[in-house]
Design a protein around this motif. Structure first.
Motif, PDB file in Angstrom:
ATOM      1  N   LYS A 209       0.550  -1.166   0.187  1.00 23.85           N
ATOM      2  CA  LYS A 209      -0.047   0.136   0.243  1.00 23.85           C
ATOM      3  C   LYS A 209       0.584   1.423   0.249  1.00 23.85           C
ATOM      4  O   LYS A 209       2.124   0.979   0.582  1.00 23.85           O
ATOM      5  CB  LYS A 209      -0.443  -0.066   0.914  1.00 23.85           C
ATOM      6  CG  LYS A 209      -2.448  -0.269   1.241  1.00 23.85           C
ATOM      7  CD  LYS A 209      -3.315  -0.627   2.514  1.00 23.85           C
ATOM      8  CE  LYS A 209      -4.413  -0.985   1.739  1.00 23.85           C
ATOM      9  NZ  LYS A 209      -5.370  -0.187   3.058  1.00 23.85           N
ATOM     10  N   ASN A 210       0.258   2.575  -0.265  1.00 21.51           N
ATOM     11  CA  ASN A 210       1.573   3.424  -0.449  1.00 21.51           C
ATOM     12  C   ASN A 210       0.971   4.539   0.245  1.00 21.51           C
ATOM     13  O   ASN A 210      -0.401   3.751   0.620  1.00 21.51           O
ATOM     14  CB  ASN A 210       0.640   4.145  -2.204  1.00 21.51           C
ATOM     15  CG  ASN A 210       1.614   3.592  -3.288  1.00 21.51           C
ATOM     16  OD1 ASN A 210       3.110   3.472  -3.608  1.00 21.51           O
ATOM     17  ND2 ASN A 210       0.131   2.965  -4.330  1.00 21.51           N
ATOM     18  N   LYS A 213      -2.260   5.033   0.504  1.00 17.81           N
ATOM     19  CA  LYS A 213      -3.883   3.874   0.724  1.00 17.81           C
ATOM     20  C   LYS A 213      -4.069   3.329  -0.658  1.00 17.81           C
ATOM     21  O   LYS A 213      -4.563   2.341  -0.632  1.00 17.81           O
ATOM     22  CB  LYS A 213      -5.116   4.652   1.496  1.00 17.81           C
ATOM     23  CG  LYS A 213      -4.663   4.875   2.365  1.00 17.81           C
ATOM     24  CD  LYS A 213      -4.155   4.151   3.475  1.00 17.81           C
ATOM     25  CE  LYS A 213      -3.891   4.780   5.156  1.00 17.81           C
ATOM     26  NZ  LYS A 213      -2.678   3.911   6.280  1.00 17.81           N
ATOM     27  N   SER A 214      -3.856   3.917  -1.536  1.00 19.28           N
ATOM     28  CA  SER A 214      -3.595   3.168  -2.927  1.00 19.28           C
ATOM     29  C   SER A 214      -3.125   1.428  -2.360  1.00 19.28           C
ATOM     30  O   SER A 214      -1.657   1.829  -2.101  1.00 19.28           O
ATOM     31  CB  SER A 214      -3.804   3.888  -4.257  1.00 19.28           C
ATOM     32  OG  SER A 214      -2.075   4.686  -4.100  1.00 19.28           O
ATOM     33  N   THR A 215      -4.076   0.972  -3.761  1.00 15.60           N
ATOM     34  CA  THR A 215      -3.091  -1.010  -3.310  1.00 15.60           C
ATOM     35  C   THR A 215      -2.389  -0.977  -5.118  1.00 15.60           C
ATOM     36  O   THR A 215      -2.716  -0.706  -5.773  1.00 15.60           O
ATOM     37  CB  THR A 215      -4.547  -1.555  -3.154  1.00 15.60           C
ATOM     38  OG1 THR A 215      -5.067  -1.180  -1.802  1.00 15.60           O
ATOM     39  CG2 THR A 215      -3.696  -3.213  -3.299  1.00 15.60           C
ATOM     40  N   THR A 243      -8.703  -4.884   1.181  1.00 16.52           N
ATOM     41  CA  THR A 243      -8.762  -3.716   1.317  1.00 16.52           C
ATOM     42  C   THR A 243      -9.303  -2.513   1.149  1.00 16.52           C
ATOM     43  O   THR A 243      -9.036  -1.390   1.602  1.00 16.52           O
ATOM     44  CB  THR A 243      -6.990  -2.945   0.492  1.00 16.52           C
ATOM     45  OG1 THR A 243      -7.422  -3.008  -0.770  1.00 16.52           O
ATOM     46  CG2 THR A 243      -5.625  -4.149   1.199  1.00 16.52           C
ATOM     47  N   CYS A 245     -10.300  -1.504  -2.054  1.00 13.79           N
ATOM     48  CA  CYS A 245      -9.021  -0.278  -2.340  1.00 13.79           C
ATOM     49  C   CYS A 245      -9.902  -0.461  -4.034  1.00 13.79           C
ATOM     50  O   CYS A 245     -11.417  -0.980  -4.578  1.00 13.79           O
ATOM     51  CB  CYS A 245      -7.889  -0.944  -3.236  1.00 13.79           C
ATOM     52  SG  CYS A 245      -8.099  -2.633  -3.828  1.00 13.79           S
TER      53      CYS A 245
END
Length: 282
Positions: A209-210, A213-215, A243, A245
């Motif tokens: 995860k960045n 919060k992007s996966t 997640t 996402c």
């Protein structure tokens, strides 16, 4: 050119990452390193501080080159010069110094990646003897959906993924530096490692995860050549469920690797294209 040269292990890491971020702030893809994520990148990608260099005019740092080394291969992880030094020959001096040093060290091939649309950088490396090997892509999927596929997802240690990915590499998979089995093993503790099982067949997923919060998918693989697409769908399903996402990405995916076509057939599109380039020096 009269430049003072220090190895990276002789220089403050805080000052170094500040220099890198400043140099790359106007590039196509800006870099935003801090000491912690640089140290993680260094371990994961085999960056050698003693074989990387900072260049100075007087006391002012004007450029750098960061080299990764694995046996008789090297990869330029990052290279740049400050704005006021561009077009002065400083970049050529830095690259030639590093190339001569790596040749002296016994390195046979140097790899690097450059944004294909950055024609200035592409031509610079071409002028210095680098040739394009293949295209790499930043792939993104914004149309995520769950799948009605029966599978099991089991958290595993990096050693399991390393062993399976090593077998895939031996059998002909064409990974790039960031997906070589040793990279996945050295990244221990940074990502999530998952064993995927579908109809008695095994695969693996490495993801992270960045800060926003992007996966992202670091790597994905399966022993069965005809199962790549189904395992790509399973990976997306697992990440959406785990997640919640909205976007999944995968960076620097080689066009000639089965991961590329598997992700493309699962709804991923190319956002940025890179050229992987190489130069034989022995």
């Amino acid at each position: 050119m009269n430049l003072k040269i220090l190895t990276l292990n002789e220089y403050s890491l805080i000052d170094f990452v500040n220099l890198v971020n400043k140099v790359f702030e106007d590039y196509t893809v800006p870099v935003n390193w801090n000491v912690i994520n640089f140290q993680l990148d260094a371990r994961e990608n085999s960056i050698s501080l003693e074989d990387s260099f900072i260049f100075f005019k007087g006391e002012k740092p004007v450029g750098f080159i960061v080299n990764s080394i694995r046996r008789d291969r090297a990869r330029i992880d990052a290279m740049g010069v400050v704005k006021e030094e561009r077009g002065t020959g400083t970049a050529s001096f830095i690259l030639e110094h590093a190339t001569n040093y790596l040749k002296w060290k016994g390195i046979k091939k140097i790899l690097l990646e450059v944004i294909t649309k950055d024609k200035r950088a592409y031509r610079f490396y071409e002028k210095h003897g680098f040739r394009e090997k293949r295209k790499l892509h930043l792939l993104v999927n914004k149309d995520l959906k769950t799948e009605s596929i029966e599978y099991r997802a089991i958290k595993v240690e990096p050693r399991y993924v390393y062993t399976l990915s090593l077998n895939l590499e031996i059998s002909g998979r064409t990974t790039n530096w960031q997906r070589e089995p040793i990279t996945l093993l050295l990244a221990d503790g940074r990502y999530n490692y998952v064993k995927l099982v579908h109809n008695g067949k095994e695969g693996y997923l490495v993801w992270g995860k960045n800060e926003d919060k992007s996966t992202y998918i670091v790597d994905l693989g399966t022993k069965n050549n005809d199962e790549w697409e189904i395992f790509a769908k399973i990976a997306v399903d697992n990440l959406v469920r785990e997640t919640n996402c909205k976007i999944i990405s995968a960076t620097s995916v080689p066009e000639n690797d089965p991961l590329y076509s598997a992700l493309k057939n699962t709804g991923f599109t190319s956002l940025i294209e890179q050229s992987e380039m190489y130069k034989n020096i022995h």
